[in-house]
Design an enzyme around this catalytic site. Structure first.
Site, PDB file in Angstrom:
ATOM      1  N   GLU A 175       0.835  -1.200   0.000  1.00 39.53           N
ATOM      2  CA  GLU A 175       0.000   0.000   0.000  1.00 39.53           C
ATOM      3  C   GLU A 175       0.871   1.253   0.000  1.00 39.53           C
ATOM      4  O   GLU A 175       1.998   1.232   0.492  1.00 39.53           O
ATOM      5  CB  GLU A 175      -0.903  -0.060   1.247  1.00 39.53           C
ATOM      6  N   ASP A 176       0.350   2.331  -0.562  1.00 38.67           N
ATOM      7  CA  ASP A 176       1.117   3.570  -0.564  1.00 38.67           C
ATOM      8  C   ASP A 176       1.146   4.225   0.830  1.00 38.67           C
ATOM      9  O   ASP A 176       2.205   4.466   1.374  1.00 38.67           O
ATOM     10  CB  ASP A 176       0.603   4.549  -1.641  1.00 38.67           C
ATOM     11  N   ARG A 222       0.786  11.597  -9.907  1.00 42.36           N
ATOM     12  CA  ARG A 222       1.275  10.246  -9.596  1.00 42.36           C
ATOM     13  C   ARG A 222       2.670  10.016 -10.178  1.00 42.36           C
ATOM     14  O   ARG A 222       3.442   9.208  -9.677  1.00 42.36           O
ATOM     15  CB  ARG A 222       0.333   9.186 -10.177  1.00 42.36           C
ATOM     16  N   PHE A 245      -0.854  16.261   3.388  1.00 42.95           N
ATOM     17  CA  PHE A 245      -1.285  15.553   2.195  1.00 42.95           C
ATOM     18  C   PHE A 245      -0.131  15.498   1.207  1.00 42.95           C
ATOM     19  O   PHE A 245       0.443  16.527   0.859  1.00 42.95           O
ATOM     20  CB  PHE A 245      -2.519  16.202   1.562  1.00 42.95           C
ATOM     21  N   ASP A 270      -3.247   5.477   6.493  1.00 45.28           N
ATOM     22  CA  ASP A 270      -3.741   6.741   7.044  1.00 45.28           C
ATOM     23  C   ASP A 270      -4.664   6.419   8.229  1.00 45.28           C
ATOM     24  O   ASP A 270      -4.181   6.091   9.306  1.00 45.28           O
ATOM     25  CB  ASP A 270      -4.442   7.499   5.908  1.00 45.28           C
TER      26      ASP A 270
HETATM   27  P1  IMP Z   1      -7.086   5.064   4.997  1.00 43.31           P
HETATM   28  O1  IMP Z   1      -8.201   4.099   4.750  1.00 43.31           O
HETATM   29  O2  IMP Z   1      -7.574   6.313   5.665  1.00 43.31           O
HETATM   30  O3  IMP Z   1      -5.925   4.458   5.736  1.00 43.31           O
HETATM   31  O4  IMP Z   1      -6.664   5.573   3.582  1.00 43.31           O
HETATM   32  C1  IMP Z   1      -5.581   5.129   2.942  1.00 43.31           C
HETATM   33  C2  IMP Z   1      -5.629   5.604   1.509  1.00 43.31           C
HETATM   34  O5  IMP Z   1      -5.935   6.993   1.415  1.00 43.31           O
HETATM   35  C3  IMP Z   1      -4.286   5.422   0.884  1.00 43.31           C
HETATM   36  O6  IMP Z   1      -4.234   4.213   0.212  1.00 43.31           O
HETATM   37  C4  IMP Z   1      -4.194   6.574  -0.076  1.00 43.31           C
HETATM   38  O7  IMP Z   1      -4.656   6.166  -1.339  1.00 43.31           O
HETATM   39  C5  IMP Z   1      -5.122   7.619   0.459  1.00 43.31           C
HETATM   40  N1  IMP Z   1      -4.364   8.703   1.091  1.00 43.31           N
HETATM   41  C6  IMP Z   1      -4.246   8.965   2.401  1.00 43.31           C
HETATM   42  N2  IMP Z   1      -3.458  10.007   2.636  1.00 43.31           N
HETATM   43  C7  IMP Z   1      -3.051  10.428   1.420  1.00 43.31           C
HETATM   44  C8  IMP Z   1      -2.172  11.483   0.980  1.00 43.31           C
HETATM   45  O8  IMP Z   1      -1.592  12.243   1.760  1.00 43.31           O
HETATM   46  N3  IMP Z   1      -1.995  11.580  -0.361  1.00 43.31           N
HETATM   47  C9  IMP Z   1      -2.591  10.753  -1.258  1.00 43.31           C
HETATM   48  N4  IMP Z   1      -3.399   9.755  -0.898  1.00 43.31           N
HETATM   49  C10 IMP Z   1      -3.629   9.598   0.427  1.00 43.31           C
HETATM   50 MG    MG Z   2      -4.485   4.055  -2.030  1.00 46.55          MG
END
Ligand code: IMP
Ligand code: MG
Length: 171
Positions: free
Chosen positions: A96-97, A162, A149, A100
């Site tokens: 995963e990238d 990207r 962000f 969050d």
């Molecule tokens: P989570 O479910 O809140 O953990 O969301 C994770 C996903 O939100 C990641 O896979 C990202 O695709 C996206 N995301 C969260 N923070 C960022 C950011 O700072 N930049 C770009 N995408 C983000």
């Molecule tokens: Mg993502």
């Protein structure tokens, strides 16, 4: 183009990705692994990480609903594309990238655990620990970052940026 500030340079990312690849190679010595990338943000991380893993490896991909054009998670995760193959009895590394709130990873973990894999690990390039809402952590984490962000190296803001080679902060 907004005024993007580099948070991690391509050189810093390459060093860290190589370290994670070496760690995974040690942890699974001799065993096959399947790298499951979360589209689209993890595509570049997966392609670089996979080339730093000296193991018999295969790829699979899943896609989940994104934030749309907003910076905030709606709190709802929707599966857009499932894995192509069964994960049963396999060493799964979910790539995963960003970790969050953890909502996405929690959902995907439950989904993959239902396949009864032999091992399940999470590799997340970035970790926004301070934002976590779910009790989940990465087994392999590139960098911990503050509540900013970020874009680049696969990550987007409204589908853009990207292709930036560095990870940058959106002001
Ligand atoms: P989570 O479910 O809140 O953990 O969301 C994770 C996903 O939100 C990641 O896979 C990202 O695709 C996206 N995301 C969260 N923070 C960022 C950011 O700072 N930049 C770009 N995408 C983000
Ligand atoms: Mg993502």
């Amino acid at each position: 183009m907004p005024d993007l500030k580099v948070l991690f340079s391509r050189e810093q990312i390459a060093v860290r990705v190589a370290e994670i690849g070496a760690q995974i190679t040690r942890d699974f010595q001799g065993e096959p692994v399947v790298l499951v990338g979360v589209l689209k943000g993890a595509a570049i991380f997966l392609s670089d990480l996979s080339r730093q893993i000296q193991l018999d490896s295969t790829f699979d991909f899943i896609a989940v609903s994104s934030y749309g054009n907003q910076k905030q998670n709606s709190g709802e995760v929707k599966l857009q594309k499932d894995v192509d193959q069964s994960m049963e009895g396999r060493n799964v590394i979910l790539v995963e990238d960003i970790l969050d709130t953890g909502l996405t990873m929690m959902y995907l973990k439950k989904m993959i655990m239902a396949h009864r894999p032999k091992a399940f690990r999470i590799a997340a390039l970035l970790d926004k620990k301070c934002r976590r809402q779910q009790p989940i952590q990465a087994d392999y984490s590139g960098f911990e970052i503050p509540d900013e962000f970020v874009v680049g190296y696969g990550m987007d803001y409204a589908e853009r940026y990207r292709n930036l080679p560095d990870i940058c902060i959106v002001p």
